[in-house]
Design a protein around this motif. Structure first.
Motif, PDB file in Angstrom:
ATOM      1  N   VAL A 114       0.836  -1.193   0.000  1.00 20.07           N
ATOM      2  CA  VAL A 114       0.000   0.000   0.000  1.00 20.07           C
ATOM      3  C   VAL A 114       0.879   1.254   0.000  1.00 20.07           C
ATOM      4  O   VAL A 114       1.810   1.363   0.814  1.00 20.07           O
ATOM      5  CB  VAL A 114      -0.931  -0.001   1.233  1.00 20.07           C
ATOM      6  N   PRO A 115       0.600   2.213  -0.880  1.00 21.15           N
ATOM      7  CA  PRO A 115       1.372   3.459  -0.877  1.00 21.15           C
ATOM      8  C   PRO A 115       1.211   4.195   0.455  1.00 21.15           C
ATOM      9  O   PRO A 115       0.190   4.050   1.138  1.00 21.15           O
ATOM     10  CB  PRO A 115       0.750   4.266  -2.021  1.00 21.15           C
ATOM     11  N   LYS A 116       2.229   4.996   0.784  1.00 23.14           N
ATOM     12  CA  LYS A 116       2.178   5.723   2.059  1.00 23.14           C
ATOM     13  C   LYS A 116       3.000   7.000   1.983  1.00 23.14           C
ATOM     14  O   LYS A 116       3.960   7.108   1.194  1.00 23.14           O
ATOM     15  CB  LYS A 116       2.694   4.840   3.195  1.00 23.14           C
ATOM     16  N   LEU A 117       2.612   7.953   2.814  1.00 22.58           N
ATOM     17  CA  LEU A 117       3.353   9.191   2.981  1.00 22.58           C
ATOM     18  C   LEU A 117       4.006   9.132   4.355  1.00 22.58           C
ATOM     19  O   LEU A 117       3.325   8.945   5.368  1.00 22.58           O
ATOM     20  CB  LEU A 117       2.411  10.392   2.881  1.00 22.58           C
ATOM     21  N   VAL A 118       5.332   9.272   4.386  1.00 20.62           N
ATOM     22  CA  VAL A 118       6.110   9.069   5.603  1.00 20.62           C
ATOM     23  C   VAL A 118       6.799  10.369   5.984  1.00 20.62           C
ATOM     24  O   VAL A 118       7.477  10.988   5.158  1.00 20.62           O
ATOM     25  CB  VAL A 118       7.161   7.960   5.403  1.00 20.62           C
ATOM     26  N   GLY A 119       6.631  10.791   7.235  1.00 20.07           N
ATOM     27  CA  GLY A 119       7.293  11.993   7.720  1.00 20.07           C
ATOM     28  C   GLY A 119       8.362  11.643   8.741  1.00 20.07           C
ATOM     29  O   GLY A 119       8.056  11.108   9.806  1.00 20.07           O
ATOM     30  N   TRP A 120       9.629  11.943   8.408  1.00 19.53           N
ATOM     31  CA  TRP A 120      10.757  11.646   9.295  1.00 19.53           C
ATOM     32  C   TRP A 120      11.273  12.943   9.881  1.00 19.53           C
ATOM     33  O   TRP A 120      11.628  13.877   9.160  1.00 19.53           O
ATOM     34  CB  TRP A 120      11.873  10.925   8.542  1.00 19.53           C
ATOM     35  N   ASN A 121      11.322  12.998  11.209  1.00 20.94           N
ATOM     36  CA  ASN A 121      11.775  14.195  11.912  1.00 20.94           C
ATOM     37  C   ASN A 121      13.301  14.172  12.015  1.00 20.94           C
ATOM     38  O   ASN A 121      13.877  13.356  12.726  1.00 20.94           O
ATOM     39  CB  ASN A 121      11.149  14.245  13.310  1.00 20.94           C
ATOM     40  N   THR A 122      13.957  15.086  11.294  1.00 20.81           N
ATOM     41  CA  THR A 122      15.425  15.094  11.292  1.00 20.81           C
ATOM     42  C   THR A 122      15.991  15.703  12.573  1.00 20.81           C
ATOM     43  O   THR A 122      17.190  15.563  12.840  1.00 20.81           O
ATOM     44  CB  THR A 122      15.969  15.871  10.080  1.00 20.81           C
ATOM     45  N   LYS A 123      15.159  16.391  13.373  1.00 22.80           N
ATOM     46  CA  LYS A 123      15.635  16.956  14.630  1.00 22.80           C
ATOM     47  C   LYS A 123      15.685  15.896  15.727  1.00 22.80           C
ATOM     48  O   LYS A 123      16.631  15.848  16.518  1.00 22.80           O
ATOM     49  CB  LYS A 123      14.733  18.117  15.048  1.00 22.80           C
ATOM     50  N   THR A 124      14.675  15.039  15.771  1.00 23.07           N
ATOM     51  CA  THR A 124      14.640  13.969  16.780  1.00 23.07           C
ATOM     52  C   THR A 124      15.162  12.650  16.229  1.00 23.07           C
ATOM     53  O   THR A 124      15.398  11.708  16.979  1.00 23.07           O
ATOM     54  CB  THR A 124      13.205  13.753  17.276  1.00 23.07           C
ATOM     55  N   ASN A 125      15.343  12.600  14.889  1.00 26.66           N
ATOM     56  CA  ASN A 125      15.775  11.374  14.204  1.00 26.66           C
ATOM     57  C   ASN A 125      14.796  10.223  14.479  1.00 26.66           C
ATOM     58  O   ASN A 125      15.190   9.096  14.745  1.00 26.66           O
ATOM     59  CB  ASN A 125      17.188  10.965  14.620  1.00 26.66           C
ATOM     60  N   LYS A 126      13.499  10.570  14.379  1.00 33.03           N
ATOM     61  CA  LYS A 126      12.457   9.574  14.622  1.00 33.03           C
ATOM     62  C   LYS A 126      11.335   9.701  13.589  1.00 33.03           C
ATOM     63  O   LYS A 126      11.131  10.767  13.002  1.00 33.03           O
ATOM     64  CB  LYS A 126      11.857   9.749  16.025  1.00 33.03           C
ATOM     65  N   LEU A 127      10.611   8.587  13.410  1.00 35.01           N
ATOM     66  CA  LEU A 127       9.420   8.603  12.576  1.00 35.01           C
ATOM     67  C   LEU A 127       8.329   9.393  13.289  1.00 35.01           C
ATOM     68  O   LEU A 127       7.994   9.111  14.430  1.00 35.01           O
ATOM     69  CB  LEU A 127       8.940   7.171  12.323  1.00 35.01           C
ATOM     70  N   GLN A 128       7.785  10.405  12.602  1.00 33.90           N
ATOM     71  CA  GLN A 128       6.779  11.252  13.243  1.00 33.90           C
ATOM     72  C   GLN A 128       5.395  11.089  12.632  1.00 33.90           C
ATOM     73  O   GLN A 128       4.394  11.259  13.316  1.00 33.90           O
ATOM     74  CB  GLN A 128       7.204  12.723  13.181  1.00 33.90           C
ATOM     75  N   ARG A 129       5.305  10.768  11.334  1.00 30.97           N
ATOM     76  CA  ARG A 129       3.998  10.685  10.687  1.00 30.97           C
ATOM     77  C   ARG A 129       3.993   9.557   9.671  1.00 30.97           C
ATOM     78  O   ARG A 129       4.956   9.369   8.914  1.00 30.97           O
ATOM     79  CB  ARG A 129       3.672  12.007   9.979  1.00 30.97           C
ATOM     80  N   LEU A 130       2.918   8.798   9.644  1.00 24.78           N
ATOM     81  CA  LEU A 130       2.757   7.695   8.706  1.00 24.78           C
ATOM     82  C   LEU A 130       1.314   7.691   8.236  1.00 24.78           C
ATOM     83  O   LEU A 130       0.401   7.457   9.031  1.00 24.78           O
ATOM     84  CB  LEU A 130       3.120   6.360   9.368  1.00 24.78           C
ATOM     85  N   ILE A 131       1.099   7.968   6.953  1.00 24.06           N
ATOM     86  CA  ILE A 131      -0.246   8.049   6.396  1.00 24.06           C
ATOM     87  C   ILE A 131      -0.342   7.090   5.213  1.00 24.06           C
ATOM     88  O   ILE A 131       0.345   7.261   4.201  1.00 24.06           O
ATOM     89  CB  ILE A 131      -0.578   9.478   5.939  1.00 24.06           C
ATOM     90  N   TYR A 132      -1.183   6.072   5.349  1.00 24.86           N
ATOM     91  CA  TYR A 132      -1.371   5.111   4.267  1.00 24.86           C
ATOM     92  C   TYR A 132      -2.400   5.643   3.265  1.00 24.86           C
ATOM     93  O   TYR A 132      -3.333   6.381   3.632  1.00 24.86           O
ATOM     94  CB  TYR A 132      -1.811   3.760   4.821  1.00 24.86           C
ATOM     95  N   LEU A 133      -2.234   5.242   2.000  1.00 26.26           N
ATOM     96  CA  LEU A 133      -3.113   5.677   0.919  1.00 26.26           C
ATOM     97  C   LEU A 133      -3.715   4.451   0.225  1.00 26.26           C
ATOM     98  O   LEU A 133      -3.335   4.093  -0.896  1.00 26.26           O
ATOM     99  CB  LEU A 133      -2.322   6.527  -0.092  1.00 26.26           C
ATOM    100  N   PRO A 134      -4.643   3.787   0.877  1.00 28.02           N
ATOM    101  CA  PRO A 134      -5.228   2.565   0.313  1.00 28.02           C
ATOM    102  C   PRO A 134      -6.203   2.885  -0.815  1.00 28.02           C
ATOM    103  O   PRO A 134      -6.605   4.039  -1.018  1.00 28.02           O
ATOM    104  CB  PRO A 134      -5.955   1.956   1.511  1.00 28.02           C
TER     105      PRO A 134
END
Length: 364
Positions: A114-134
Motif C-alpha cells: 500500500v502506498p504511504k506518505l512518511v514523515g521523518w523528523n530530522t531533529k529527533t531522528n524519529k518517525l513522526q507521521r505515517l499516512i497510508y493511501l489505500p
C-alpha cells in the motif's frame, strides 16, 4: 564521487561564446553511480535524494553527505505505537519542511504494498507521521509520484498519473491523515495524445505480451506558490500547465463539478517531470524532449534557461537553504522500463545546481 563545477558548455567547448548562450545557468555538483529519483534540501543544508526504482537501488532514499551517499534515515523506522519496523519500498517524491521534517512518498510498487506518505523528523531522528493511501484513494494502477507540501493549511497535494484516463490528485490532511481523490479524469490531469521523443528515440514500454507501446503519462509535475494560494500541476505528457486555488482544493464542500470549474489553464509547458517555484512565481522544469532546463515566468511565458546533452531527463527541482536550486539528471528514457526492455542507461547521473532567477523556499 568527484565534484564537478563547470557547466556543460564549458566542458565541451570551453569558449566564451558558448558560455554566453545560457548554459552557464547550471553546474554539475556531483556524479552519481545510481539513477536518482527526486531531491530535497532541508533548511539547515542537508541534501536528501530518493533513488529511482527503475534502477532497483539498494536504498530507496539516501543523503548526499561529504561527497558520498549514505542511507536515509540512518536508523530503523519504528512507529510510535508499534514495535514493528516501517520499511521504505519505492520512494520517489520527497520534500522537506521548515519544521525539520523530511516527507517521503512511497508508491510501494516494487513489492506491491500500500502506498504511504512518511514523515521523518530530522531533529529527533524519529518517525513522526505515517499516512497510508489505500484504494480507492490510490487505485490498483496508482503511481503516486510527486507532491507539494503546505504547512499553512496542513495539507499535502499528491499527483497520481495512474493509468492515464483515471489520473487524479490526492489531497491529504496532514493532521488527521484523511485523504481524498479529486479531479480524477479531468482534462487538467489526463495525458494528451503526444509522444515523448528524446534524441530521435521514442519512449517505449514493453507490454506483458511482448509488444512495445508509447506511453502517455498523466499528472506528474506539481508545486504550490510560496504564499500557499495556488497549486500548479499538469500531465507529464501534456503541453499545458494548470492551477487551482489551494482554498478550493481543500474545500470538501465543493462538488466534483464545482471543483472542476475552479481549475484554470495557466500556461504552455513542454513535456516535463518535476517542477518547483520561487518567490517571484518563476516555475522551473525539465524540458525532456530537448535536454533542457526551462522556466515559466510570471507573465506565463515559457523559455529555456539551458540546453545541453548532459541534461538528459532533468527531474525534481528543489530549493536549498541559501537560495540554491537543485535538480537531478537520471536518464529515465534509456532505462529498460522506458526503452522497450533494453537497458541503455549508464552512469554517471548527476546532482545539479541551477542558477535560479530568484530565491525559493528550502525544500520546495
Amino acid at each position: 564521487m568527484k565534484r564537478i563545477t563547470q557547466s556543460c558548455v564549458a566542458l565541451l567547448f570551453a569558449t566564451f561564446e558558448a558560455l554566453a548562450d545560457g548554459n552557464s545557468n547550471f553546474e554539475v555538483l556531483t556524479n552519481l553511480e545510481t539513477g536518482p529519483g527526486n531531491v530535497t534540501a532541508t533548511a539547515n543544508g542537508r541534501i536528501i535524494m530518493s533513488q529511482h526504482q527503475f534502477y532497483q537501488p539498494q536504498y530507496t532514499v539516501v543523503e548526499y553527505k561529504d561527497q558520498t551517499l549514505v542511507p536515509f534515515p540512518n536508523k530503523e523506522m519504528v512507529a510510535a505505537d508499534s514495535t514493528a519496523a516501517i520499511k521504505l519500498d519505492s520512494v520517489l517524491g520527497i520534500r522537506s519542511d521548515s519544521n525539520g521534517m523530511v516527507w517521503m512518498l512511497d508508491n510501494g510498487m516494487r513489492s506491491g504494498v500500500v502506498p504511504k506518505l512518511v514523515g521523518w523528523n530530522t531533529k529527533t531522528n524519529k518517525l513522526q507521521r505515517l499516512i497510508y493511501l489505500p484504494a480507492p484513494i490510490a487505485p490498483k494502477d496508482a503511481f503516486v509520484n510527486d507532491f507539494a507540501l503546505d504547512l499553512n493549511h496542513n495539507h499535502a497535494f499528491i499527483s497520481d498519473p495512474a493509468g492515464g484516463n483515471n489520473a487524479g490528485l490526492i489531497v491529504v490532511n496532514l493532521v488527521t491523515g484523511a485523504a481524498r481523490r479529486v479531479l480524477e479524469g479531468h482534462a487538467s490531469v489526463i495525458p494528451e495524445n503526444i509522444d515523448l521523443i528524446i534524441d530521435n528515440s521514442p519512449i517505449q514500454v514493453k507490454t506483458a505480451t511482448g509488444e512495445t507501446v508509447r506511453p502517455h503519462i498523466g499528472v506528474n509535475p506539481i508545486t504550490e506558490d510560496l504564499n500557499n494560494e495556488w497549486v500548479y500541476f499538469g500531465p507529464m505528457h501534456g503541453l499545458s500547465l494548470y492551477r487551482i486555488k489551494t482554498a478550493d482544493l481543500i474545500n470538501e464542500s465543493l462538488s466534483k463539478t464545482e471543483l472542476a470549474a475552479r481549475v484554470e489553464r495557466y500556461s504552455d509547458k513542454p513535456i516535463s517531470d518535476g517542477i518547483s517555484i520561487d518567490k517571484d512565481n518563476n516555475i522551473y522544469l525539465g524540458d525532456l524532449a530537448n535536454n533542457a532546463i526551462g522556466v515559466i515566468t510570471p507573465d506565463r511565458r515559457y523559455q529555456q534557461l539551458a540546453q545541453c546533452p548532459r541534461l538528459s531527463w532533468v527531474d525534481s527541482f528543489s530549493f536549498g537553504s541559501n537560495g540554491q536550486l537543485y535538480a537531478v539528471v537520471n536518464r529515465l528514457h534509456r532505462s529498460a522500463i522506458l526503452n522497450g526492455g533494453d537497458d541503455q542507461s549508464k552512469p554517471p547521473y548527476f546532482l545539479l545546481k541551477v542558477k535560479a532567477l530568484a530565491e525559493g523556499l528550502p525544500g520546495r
